[in-house]
Design an enzyme around this catalytic site. Sequence first.
Site, PDB file in Angstrom:
ATOM      1  CG  PHE A  45      11.677   1.398   0.564  1.00  0.00           C
ATOM      2  CD1 PHE A  45      10.859   0.599   1.357  1.00  0.00           C
ATOM      3  CD2 PHE A  45      12.999   1.005   0.398  1.00  0.00           C
ATOM      4  CE1 PHE A  45      11.341  -0.569   1.958  1.00  0.00           C
ATOM      5  CE2 PHE A  45      13.496  -0.158   1.002  1.00  0.00           C
ATOM      6  CZ  PHE A  45      12.665  -0.950   1.776  1.00  0.00           C
ATOM      7  CG  HIS A 223      -0.786  -8.102  -2.704  1.00  0.00           C
ATOM      8  ND1 HIS A 223      -1.663  -8.162  -3.755  1.00  0.00           N
ATOM      9  CD2 HIS A 223      -0.300  -6.839  -2.702  1.00  0.00           C
ATOM     10  CE1 HIS A 223      -1.704  -6.985  -4.346  1.00  0.00           C
ATOM     11  NE2 HIS A 223      -0.876  -6.165  -3.732  1.00  0.00           N
ATOM     12  CG  ASP A 294       1.922  -4.808  -0.063  1.00  0.00           C
ATOM     13  OD1 ASP A 294       2.395  -3.753  -0.520  1.00  0.00           O
ATOM     14  OD2 ASP A 294       0.704  -5.053  -0.033  1.00  0.00           O
TER      15      ASP A 294
HETATM   16  C1  NCD Z   1       0.003  -0.105  -0.752  1.00  0.00           C
HETATM   17  C2  NCD Z   1       0.556   1.282  -0.430  1.00  0.00           C
HETATM   18  O1  NCD Z   1       0.162   1.882   0.565  1.00  0.00           O
HETATM   19  O2  NCD Z   1       1.400   1.761  -1.206  1.00  0.00           O
HETATM   20  N1  NCD Z   1      -1.026  -0.438   0.179  1.00  0.00           N
HETATM   21  C3  NCD Z   1      -1.502  -1.666   0.474  1.00  0.00           C
HETATM   22  O3  NCD Z   1      -2.497  -1.748   1.175  1.00  0.00           O
HETATM   23  N2  NCD Z   1      -0.915  -2.759   0.046  1.00  0.00           N
HETATM   24  C4  NCD Z   1      -0.490  -0.077  -2.147  1.00  0.00           C
HETATM   25  C5  NCD Z   1      -0.759  -1.421  -2.717  1.00  0.00           C
HETATM   26  O4  NCD Z   1       0.182  -2.122  -3.102  1.00  0.00           O
HETATM   27  O5  NCD Z   1      -1.923  -1.786  -2.804  1.00  0.00           O
HETATM   28 ZN    ZN Z   2       1.980  -3.235  -2.666  1.00  0.00          ZN
END
Ligand code: NCD
Ligand code: ZN
Length: 413
Positions: A45, A223, A294
Amino acid sequence: MIEIRNVQTIQGRRITHKIASEETRVIDGTNLTLLPALIDPHVHFRTPGAEHKENWETASRAAIAGGVTTVFDMPNNTPSCITAQRLKEKKQLIDEQLKKAQIPLHYGLYLGADQNHLDEVPKTKHQIVGLKIYMGSSTGDLLMTDPAALDKAFRIAAENDVLIAVHAEDEEMIERRKKEILSSGQCKAALHSIIRTPEVAARAVHQVIELTAKYKTRLYIAHVSTKPELDLIRQAKKSRLPVYAEATPHHLFLTTDAYQHLDTCALVNPPLRDHTEALWEAIHDGTIDTIGTDHAPHLLEEKRRAYGSAPSGFPSIELYLALLLNAYNEKKISLEQIVRFTHTRPQEIFRCKPNHDVVLVDLNQSRTIDDKQLQTKAKWSPYAGMTLRGWPCYTILKGRVYDPSDFFVPAGT
Ligand code: NCD
Ligand code: ZN
């Protein structure tokens, strides 16, 4: 008291559901189905340090619009959240922003793992939902690659009964492949999936499962996106290790085809794959425990930079439930499973206190995703233009009803 009359349960019964509240309100549930509100175990966030992308005012509206009333926020902030002091400062900012939004979202925070600050784990263990380890670099500067530091983190987490959440991609392999592949002079977004191969993820997953076998640390693999990772996790579960696996909506619903129309907007870590079949199989055989978004908002102008400068990540929290309800309508997943992956398992794994929050959904409503209507500050989504059947209509958080007219208040007012 809130009374929801004639609403359908996920088992198909018709009931009147009552929730204690200061409001007196009757909702006609005739066309609606009642689900426990969602717990999203994986969000970014952006407070502190990247509030131009998102803050808890816009993100909490996006969460509520998506049927989510509990979120666990990642520590890759600026500065990263790696000490008790930073955790305290972050919490203060969040509470101010939620107060402004008048949305008292339930939330938990991860502590970021930093090899020089692992003594913060015992100090913060009662204030965090877990210790987040980045084994591969992504947004922010959190990274832990030293095997001795990883070993120490797993030992300390086990001693303090702290869950480790891991971004499992092997940094050394990423760097090596980047050099090899980008030296050919090519520079396009689709290379992201070629650099960060399934083996990059599987190697890191293998390493953390070994550490869990050594210390019995509770391990949450964020993920999970490939078949080789799923095979390792399946094996670990068979050996009764405390290993839990998360899938994301984007790895379930998007593939590398997305580079064609989204280009650098399709960048995410781990990258998009062509392993959806293996992931759906893992949803059905119990290898996957949770579905976490995510939610990683970046502005479109940032996402549209050239490959190499464009950040990775998608905003998605407000489409989380609609994507899953659409999958239900396509007979890919049952309502019981949706509740299990977005509520029951997160509640068990993260040991959340139960609450009475619910979401009322219209399983038959069809709507086309329009970026302009999104509450996230990032105002875009990789799913724009898709028509989904099945949408959340009311979210009830701590005895307050948030209904569609709340959802479409333009962000910022
Ligand atoms: C996430 C971010 O932008 O904070 N980005 C992503 O591609 N998932 C960072 C992360 O959790 O890898
Ligand atoms: Zn993430």
